[in-house]
Scaffold this motif. Structure first.
Motif, PDB file in Angstrom:
ATOM      1  N   VAL A  42       0.865  -1.170   0.000  1.00 52.39           N
ATOM      2  CA  VAL A  42       0.000   0.000   0.000  1.00 52.39           C
ATOM      3  C   VAL A  42       0.905   1.225   0.000  1.00 52.39           C
ATOM      4  N   PRO A  43       0.712   2.142  -0.945  1.00 52.37           N
ATOM      5  CA  PRO A  43       1.564   3.332  -0.952  1.00 52.37           C
ATOM      6  C   PRO A  43       1.282   4.201   0.265  1.00 52.37           C
ATOM      7  N   GLU A  44       2.287   4.929   0.698  1.00 54.86           N
ATOM      8  CA  GLU A  44       2.151   5.788   1.863  1.00 54.86           C
ATOM      9  C   GLU A  44       1.196   6.931   1.546  1.00 54.86           C
ATOM     10  N   ASN A  45       0.316   7.235   2.493  1.00 58.77           N
ATOM     11  CA  ASN A  45      -0.649   8.316   2.316  1.00 58.77           C
ATOM     12  C   ASN A  45       0.000   9.614   2.777  1.00 58.77           C
ATOM     13  N   THR A  46       0.340  10.460   1.839  1.00 61.72           N
ATOM     14  CA  THR A  46       1.014  11.714   2.182  1.00 61.72           C
ATOM     15  C   THR A  46       0.034  12.798   2.611  1.00 61.72           C
ATOM     16  N   ALA A  47      -1.264  12.595   2.418  1.00 61.29           N
ATOM     17  CA  ALA A  47      -2.255  13.595   2.800  1.00 61.29           C
ATOM     18  C   ALA A  47      -2.490  13.609   4.311  1.00 61.29           C
ATOM     19  N   VAL A  48      -2.139  12.529   4.986  1.00 62.00           N
ATOM     20  CA  VAL A  48      -2.373  12.428   6.424  1.00 62.00           C
ATOM     21  C   VAL A  48      -1.118  12.881   7.158  1.00 62.00           C
ATOM     22  N   GLN A  49      -1.298  13.759   8.126  1.00 61.12           N
ATOM     23  CA  GLN A  49      -0.185  14.197   8.954  1.00 61.12           C
ATOM     24  C   GLN A  49      -0.451  13.742  10.375  1.00 61.12           C
ATOM     25  N   LEU A  50       0.486  13.018  10.939  1.00 55.30           N
ATOM     26  CA  LEU A  50       0.339  12.540  12.301  1.00 55.30           C
ATOM     27  C   LEU A  50       0.562  13.675  13.281  1.00 55.30           C
ATOM     28  N   PRO A  51      -0.167  13.690  14.394  1.00 54.51           N
ATOM     29  CA  PRO A  51       0.034  14.751  15.387  1.00 54.51           C
ATOM     30  C   PRO A  51       1.386  14.574  16.079  1.00 54.51           C
ATOM     31  N   SER A  52       1.892  15.662  16.588  1.00 51.37           N
ATOM     32  CA  SER A  52       3.162  15.576  17.304  1.00 51.37           C
ATOM     33  C   SER A  52       2.942  14.824  18.613  1.00 51.37           C
ATOM     34  N   PRO A  53       3.954  14.103  19.075  1.00 55.84           N
ATOM     35  CA  PRO A  53       3.776  13.344  20.320  1.00 55.84           C
ATOM     36  C   PRO A  53       3.590  14.292  21.508  1.00 55.84           C
ATOM     37  N   ALA A  54       2.777  13.879  22.450  1.00 51.02           N
ATOM     38  CA  ALA A  54       2.490  14.719  23.618  1.00 51.02           C
ATOM     39  C   ALA A  54       3.674  14.687  24.572  1.00 51.02           C
ATOM     40  N   ASP A  55       3.935  15.837  25.181  1.00 50.69           N
ATOM     41  CA  ASP A  55       4.991  15.923  26.189  1.00 50.69           C
ATOM     42  C   ASP A  55       4.382  15.514  27.528  1.00 50.69           C
ATOM     43  N   ILE A  56       4.691  14.304  27.965  1.00 48.48           N
ATOM     44  CA  ILE A  56       4.120  13.778  29.199  1.00 48.48           C
ATOM     45  C   ILE A  56       5.226  13.689  30.236  1.00 48.48           C
ATOM     46  N   ASN A  57       4.982  14.337  31.355  1.00 48.66           N
ATOM     47  CA  ASN A  57       5.931  14.319  32.462  1.00 48.66           C
ATOM     48  C   ASN A  57       5.501  13.228  33.434  1.00 48.66           C
ATOM     49  N   PRO A  58       6.299  12.172  33.634  1.00 51.62           N
ATOM     50  CA  PRO A  58       5.884  11.091  34.536  1.00 51.62           C
ATOM     51  C   PRO A  58       5.824  11.512  35.998  1.00 51.62           C
ATOM     52  N   ASP A  59       6.452  12.634  36.365  1.00 52.16           N
ATOM     53  CA  ASP A  59       6.445  13.073  37.768  1.00 52.16           C
ATOM     54  C   ASP A  59       5.281  14.003  38.088  1.00 52.16           C
ATOM     55  N   HIS A  60       4.507  14.409  37.081  1.00 50.52           N
ATOM     56  CA  HIS A  60       3.397  15.342  37.282  1.00 50.52           C
ATOM     57  C   HIS A  60       2.092  14.572  37.448  1.00 50.52           C
ATOM     58  N   VAL A  61       1.275  14.986  38.418  1.00 49.71           N
ATOM     59  CA  VAL A  61      -0.050  14.400  38.610  1.00 49.71           C
ATOM     60  C   VAL A  61      -1.025  15.240  37.795  1.00 49.71           C
ATOM     61  N   TYR A  62      -1.583  14.642  36.746  1.00 48.29           N
ATOM     62  CA  TYR A  62      -2.440  15.362  35.820  1.00 48.29           C
ATOM     63  C   TYR A  62      -3.884  15.385  36.307  1.00 48.29           C
ATOM     64  N   SER A  63      -4.557  16.494  36.072  1.00 48.85           N
ATOM     65  CA  SER A  63      -5.973  16.592  36.387  1.00 48.85           C
ATOM     66  C   SER A  63      -6.772  15.990  35.213  1.00 48.85           C
ATOM     67  N   LEU A  64      -8.052  15.831  35.409  1.00 49.99           N
ATOM     68  CA  LEU A  64      -8.894  15.264  34.373  1.00 49.99           C
ATOM     69  C   LEU A  64      -8.892  16.129  33.116  1.00 49.99           C
ATOM     70  N   VAL A  65      -8.921  17.441  33.294  1.00 50.23           N
ATOM     71  CA  VAL A  65      -8.920  18.362  32.158  1.00 50.23           C
ATOM     72  C   VAL A  65      -7.623  18.216  31.371  1.00 50.23           C
ATOM     73  N   GLU A  66      -6.489  18.102  32.078  1.00 51.51           N
ATOM     74  CA  GLU A  66      -5.207  17.945  31.398  1.00 51.51           C
ATOM     75  C   GLU A  66      -5.129  16.610  30.663  1.00 51.51           C
ATOM     76  N   LEU A  67      -5.673  15.557  31.247  1.00 48.97           N
ATOM     77  CA  LEU A  67      -5.672  14.253  30.581  1.00 48.97           C
ATOM     78  C   LEU A  67      -6.527  14.275  29.324  1.00 48.97           C
ATOM     79  N   ILE A  68      -7.651  14.969  29.373  1.00 54.71           N
ATOM     80  CA  ILE A  68      -8.507  15.085  28.194  1.00 54.71           C
ATOM     81  C   ILE A  68      -7.785  15.857  27.110  1.00 54.71           C
ATOM     82  N   ASP A  69      -7.070  16.924  27.498  1.00 59.88           N
ATOM     83  CA  ASP A  69      -6.313  17.688  26.507  1.00 59.88           C
ATOM     84  C   ASP A  69      -5.213  16.854  25.874  1.00 59.88           C
ATOM     85  N   ILE A  70      -4.574  16.007  26.657  1.00 62.35           N
ATOM     86  CA  ILE A  70      -3.523  15.135  26.109  1.00 62.35           C
ATOM     87  C   ILE A  70      -4.119  14.123  25.152  1.00 62.35           C
ATOM     88  N   ALA A  71      -5.266  13.577  25.505  1.00 59.27           N
ATOM     89  CA  ALA A  71      -5.906  12.583  24.653  1.00 59.27           C
ATOM     90  C   ALA A  71      -6.372  13.212  23.377  1.00 59.27           C
TER      91      ALA A  71
END
Length: 88
Positions: free
Chosen positions: A59-88
């Motif tokens: 299957v040829p590569e689809n150049t029209a699709v751009q993947l989102p940049s990876p999220a910067d996740i800090n393992p030492d930070h306790v995320y709130s629900l709003v922040e988790l939704i934004d990351i998702a």
């Protein structure tokens, strides 16, 4: 007809339909033994011959699709629900 009669007819119909389903032979003999597939009791279908050379498919590569940049996740930070939704 009174509502009790409808309920009785529905219950009898469910009992008849439940009696048609026989699944006793689908489970293994004991809980600690794995399920084994039993083939069909009918005559097996003849096997097809293997092709001489398998064709390659790609299957040829689809150049029209751009993947989102990876999220910067800090393992030492306790995320709130709003922040988790934004990351998702």
């Amino acid at each position: 007809m009174p509502p009790g009669r409808y309920r009785g007819i529905a219950l009898a119909g469910c009992a008849l339909l439940g009696a048609c389903n026989d699944t006793r032979d689908l489970a293994p003999a004991s809980p600690d033994t794995p399920w084994q597939f039993e083939g069909s009791k009918e005559a097996p279908a003849p096997l097809a011959t293997a092709p001489v050379a398998a064709k390659r498919f790609a299957v040829p590569e689809n150049t029209a699709v751009q993947l989102p940049s990876p999220a910067d996740i800090n393992p030492d930070h306790v995320y709130s629900l709003v922040e988790l939704i934004d990351i998702a």
